[in-house]
Structure formats: C-alpha cells, structure tokens
Write a protein that holds these residues in place. Structure first.
Motif, PDB file in Angstrom:
ATOM      1  N   GLY A  25       0.791  -1.231   0.000  1.00 57.76           N
ATOM      2  CA  GLY A  25       0.000   0.000   0.000  1.00 57.76           C
ATOM      3  C   GLY A  25       0.813   1.265   0.000  1.00 57.76           C
ATOM      4  O   GLY A  25       0.274   2.341   0.287  1.00 57.76           O
ATOM      5  N   GLY A  26       2.088   1.171  -0.323  1.00 57.51           N
ATOM      6  CA  GLY A  26       2.930   2.365  -0.332  1.00 57.51           C
ATOM      7  C   GLY A  26       2.768   3.156  -1.610  1.00 57.51           C
ATOM      8  O   GLY A  26       2.946   2.622  -2.704  1.00 57.51           O
ATOM      9  N   GLY A  27       2.419   4.415  -1.465  1.00 59.88           N
ATOM     10  CA  GLY A  27       2.266   5.290  -2.631  1.00 59.88           C
ATOM     11  C   GLY A  27       2.699   6.692  -2.285  1.00 59.88           C
ATOM     12  O   GLY A  27       3.457   6.920  -1.342  1.00 59.88           O
ATOM     13  N   TRP A  28       2.187   7.647  -3.016  1.00 62.20           N
ATOM     14  CA  TRP A  28       2.538   9.041  -2.786  1.00 62.20           C
ATOM     15  C   TRP A  28       1.856   9.515  -1.509  1.00 62.20           C
ATOM     16  O   TRP A  28       0.629   9.463  -1.380  1.00 62.20           O
ATOM     17  CB  TRP A  28       2.094   9.881  -3.973  1.00 62.20           C
ATOM     18  CG  TRP A  28       2.431  11.332  -3.830  1.00 62.20           C
ATOM     19  CD1 TRP A  28       1.572  12.342  -3.493  1.00 62.20           C
ATOM     20  CD2 TRP A  28       3.707  11.941  -4.027  1.00 62.20           C
ATOM     21  NE1 TRP A  28       2.238  13.538  -3.465  1.00 62.20           N
ATOM     22  CE2 TRP A  28       3.558  13.329  -3.781  1.00 62.20           C
ATOM     23  CE3 TRP A  28       4.962  11.457  -4.365  1.00 62.20           C
ATOM     24  CZ2 TRP A  28       4.611  14.222  -3.885  1.00 62.20           C
ATOM     25  CZ3 TRP A  28       6.011  12.351  -4.465  1.00 62.20           C
ATOM     26  CH2 TRP A  28       5.829  13.709  -4.235  1.00 62.20           C
ATOM     27  N   SER A  29       2.647   9.974  -0.557  1.00 66.58           N
ATOM     28  CA  SER A  29       2.100  10.424   0.729  1.00 66.58           C
ATOM     29  C   SER A  29       2.058  11.938   0.844  1.00 66.58           C
ATOM     30  O   SER A  29       1.622  12.462   1.868  1.00 66.58           O
ATOM     31  CB  SER A  29       2.939   9.852   1.886  1.00 66.58           C
ATOM     32  OG  SER A  29       4.307  10.221   1.755  1.00 66.58           O
TER      33      SER A  29
END
Length: 512
Positions: A478-482
C-alpha cells in the motif's frame, strides 16, 4: 384589488390566526422529530478474518511495521526521486482522478442541499392600456407591480434525502481513495520503468564490451591462422560469436527506448522528452533490504484499493435505504407570500399582501411492484460491492505473499548468478591465456566467452528483478505518494462565463 381585513379589530379572527400559527409550529416540531427517522440498513464496517502473519514469515518475534512513506527513496537514485515528483504533478491519470474528486465533492454538496428548504423570489411588472371603445371614455393606461417569495421543504420523514446524502459522502471518500490508488500505481510504474531503463543501459554496455573482447579474440585467431597455428574454422567461429553478441544490441536498444518513452508519457510529456536527460548511464537502482512487512491486517488501512472498495460498499448500503424510503409516504411544506401594488414604491406599504402555507402528503398506493423491485436492485448492487470488497482483500494478501516470495527467491538466485559470473570470468581469462600459449583449443575459449556473457547478462537482469520485486512488494503493502495532491484546481480554466454573445453568433453578425 382585494381589501385586506385587519385582525386587530376582530378578536375572533385573531384567535383563529393564533390557532393556525400554533398548528404550524406544532407541525414543524413534529416534522423535525420525524426528520431523524430513517429506513433501510445502517452501515457497519464488515469484520474480515485476517491471518496473524504472512505465510512465508519464519520470525518468532513481532514483525516491524512497513515503512511505506517515500519508499522509492530507499532505491538511492536522485534522478528517480525527481521523476516520481514530476509524474505525480503531470500525470494525466492523476489529473482525471482529481477531477473525479471535484465531481464527488460537488455531488455531495448538491445532495446535501436537499435537506434544506428552498426559497425562490419572483417579481413582475405589467402595463395595461384600455381602449376608449371598451370603457366609453378616453383610453386608460394602468400599471401593476408584484413581488413575492415561494418556499418549499421536503420533510424527509423516512430519510430518503439523508440516505442519499450519506451515499454521496461515501462516494466522496471512495473518490479520494481512487486518487491514492492511482498515485500508488503511478509511483510503482515510474520506478519499475526507470529500473528497467537502467537495466537495459547496463546490458547494452555489457554487450558492447563483450563484442569488443570477442573481436579481439577473433583478431588473435586470424593472426594464429595466418601463422599456421589455427584453422579457418576457429576464425569463422570467433567472428560468428562476436556478430551474435552484437546482434543483441538492437533489441536491447529498442527495449530501452520503449522504457524511456513510457516514462515520458507517465510524467505527462511527449514520448521523446526524456531521451536526452536519461542518456547518461547510471547504475541499476539497488534497494535497501530486507523490507519490513508488518502484519496482514495492516493492508486494510494501507491499501487504497481495499479502502476504496469498502467505501463503495458503504455507499451502496446507503442506497438500499434510499430505495426503501421511496416506498413510504412523503410530506412537503410549501408556502408563499406576495404583494401587489400600482406603484413600485407602494410594494410592502400601500399594497395588497397575500400568503399561503400548508403541507402536502404523498402516499404511494400502487406502482406495480416497481418500488419493491428497486429495493431488490439496490440490495443486489450492495451485495456485489460487498463481494468486491472481500475480493480486494484477498487480492491484496495474494499480492503481498507473491512479492515476498519473489523477492526472497530472486535474492538467492542473484547470489548464485554472481558466483557463476565470477567463475566464468576466471575460466574465460584462463582459457584465453592457454589458447595464446598454444596449450588449449579455441573451442575452450569459445565456450568460456559465450558462457561468461550469458552469466553476466543474467546477473544484470537479476539486479533489475530485485529492484522490480522490491517495488512490487511496496506497492502490494500500500505504499504510494504520501504528499499533498491539490484536487481543487480544475484542469480547464473557463473565462468569460457571464452573459455574452457566443463566438458563433458574433461571427455570424459580422458576416451579415
């Protein structure tokens, strides 16, 4: 003109008006109480059983939570970091997702407005001329001015509008998760294509170095042939091997160009925009390993596609109540007040004033089963989104499990390939020395150089695969643009939106 009677001079009329006012107030209080009533199911977030740990995990202690914030920076490539930021700012899929958020926000505000009364104002002016023949006198000209307000309010006794607003709010949440999912996919694609592009550059450089070395071997073989210590077969094999290696380069160049073109489009630019910028070769991105993965339950909070599916399930649960409320009676309050005068200055003063107020009750009696069928349709749609939510959870778990296994096994494979390349490098160097001294045949040299190139090329591909598996694992977690994405700015800026003559009409007028 109707003459208005003053209530102050008639106690009975005054009591009647006071009674009507009390009735209206009582109706408003009752309506406010009933406005809190809703029908249909109330949404509750589903509880899904999740495994306690990842299937491939052998750790006895609790795993560390996943480090998903700016995970691509752990590939330690400044150029990649810059491309990710540029892609988030310029990608067209992200722009489309931002427009969907603006649409969802407007839809929510539009739907929420149904919970409030609506008021319309009106005004009119009429000027009348009466002919002399109809009055028997000279012609008369008179004016009449009228202004007023109309108000209406649907009481939403059984929560149809409230459920509709609830569904719109869940839809807005889903649009936000769709933007996060789009940015996650974008970041993953940019990093993957960048790793592939650097991998193709490394493989092209390897093919050129190997072909140059093989050309030197072919020249040595030709010299030995001219000296009578080698055969024409050896010369042909040496030249053929060099040509075979050089034949790999055009295919690699094509794949490299395609990766760069894709990167350019992902950043919202023409395909060839990054060609010059990425021309200088840099090492294949190497991630910091191992990657903490947390526990499976974390994906319910970190995966935007899972969160979006859950919000959509909530949205369609609310729509069941909306369809159910249509089977119940509805009440609306309508009223108006108007004033009429012969002069504009007399409006509200020396004028006739009229008003009306009252409820309207609508009771569905017979619809041929349409309203009941509409509820069943909404329930079936709700069930589909519930199944889609469960499916998204299983897919997320599968993605993570596959990525964990793939990364672990590729690291093992990479170690074996590195050892293999080292041994073949030693074998190629030794066989070439022995061939030059005349103590080994050319077939040994040919086989060693072919095996060395294959091993080194496979090692480069394995390094790209490790980077790709690292990327896939972070995406699966679930890692994306934060960072902040401004979804409030429209892509198209409208100008001159007030009353004006259209361009086509203006051109037509000029032609005439």
């Amino acid at each position: 003109m109707t003459k208005m009677t003053s209530a102050a001079g008639d106690p009975g009329l005054l009591r009647k008006q006071q009674f009507r006012i009390r009735q209206m107030l009582g109706l408003l209080v009752l309506s406010s109480c009933l406005a809190g009533c809703v029908v249909g199911p109330d949404y509750q977030k589903p509880l899904i059983s999740m495994p306690g740990k990842w299937g491939s995990s052998k750790q006895a202690k609790a795993p560390k939570p996943a480090e998903l914030s700016n995970w691509w920076q752990r590939l330690r490539d400044p150029e990649l970091n810059a491309l990710v930021e540029e892609a988030v700012a310029g990608n067209l899929d992200v722009a489309s997702a931002k427009a969907k958020i603006r649409e969802a926000r407007a839809t929510y505000r539009q739907t929420a407005g149904t919970l409030l009364p609506s008021v319309d104002g009106s005004a009119s002016a009429t000027r009348t001329r009466t002919s002399a023949a109809s009055t028997g006198t000279s012609a008369q000209i008179s004016s009449q001015f009228e202004t007023g307000f109309d108000a209406s309010w649907e009481l939403d006794l059984f929560g149809a509008n409230k459920r509709s607003t609830e569904a719109a709010k869940y839809g807005l949440d889903a649009a936000g998760e769709d933007l996060r999912s789009t940015s996650l996919t974008l970041v993953g694609d940019v990093t993957s294509y960048y790793a592939q592009a650097r991998g193709y550059q490394a493989r092209i450089a390897l093919a050129r170095r190997t072909a140059a070395s093989q050309r030197e071997t072919a020249a040595l073989t030709r010299t030995k042939f001219e000296a009578g210590s080698s055969s024409a077969v050896d010369v042909a094999n040496a030249s053929g091997l060099a040509n075979s290696t050089e034949a790999e380069i055009p295919s690699l160049e094509t794949s490299y160009a395609e990766a760069v073109h894709r990167l350019s489009v992902l950043t919202g630019r023409p395909p060839a925009a990054l060609t010059e910028r990425l021309k200088r070769s840099t090492p294949i991105p190497t991630p910091r390993l191992p990657v903490p993965t947390g526990v499976p339950a974390d994906i319910l909070l970190t995966r935007p596609d899972v969160r979006m599916a859950e919000r959509q399930y909530a949205q369609y649960t609310a729509k069941v109540g909306q369809a159910e409320a249509a089977r119940y009676p509805s009440v609306s309050l309508t009223g108006n007040i108007d004033t009429t005068a012969l002069n504009v200055g007399d409006l509200g003063k020396n004028s006739s004033i009229g008003w009306s107020f009252g409820p309207t009750l609508s009771v569905p009696l017979f619809s041929g089963g349409q309203k009941k069928a509409a509820v069943e349709v909404a329930q079936a749609q709700r069930d589909q989104y519930f199944v889609a939510y469960r499916s998204s959870v299983l897919t997320a778990l599968e993605d993570v499990e596959n990525a964990i296994v793939s990364l672990a096994q590729e690291r093992i494979r990479n170690g074996k390939l590195a050892a293999s390349a080292k041994h073949y490098r030693d074998a190629a160097s030794l066989s070439r020395s022995l061939y030059q001294s005349g103590t080994s045949s050319f077939l040994d040299v040919l086989d060693a150089e072919r095996s060395l190139y294959t091993a080194e090329d496979a090692l480069l591909q394995s390094r790209v695969a490790i980077a790709t598996d690292y990327i896939a694992l972070n995406k699966a977690l679930g890692g994306g643009w934060s960072g902040l994405i401004d979804a409030g700015k429209p892509e198209v800026k409208d100008t001159n939106t007030g009353p004006h003559i259209t361009t086509s009409n203006r051109q037509l007028a000029q032609q005439q």
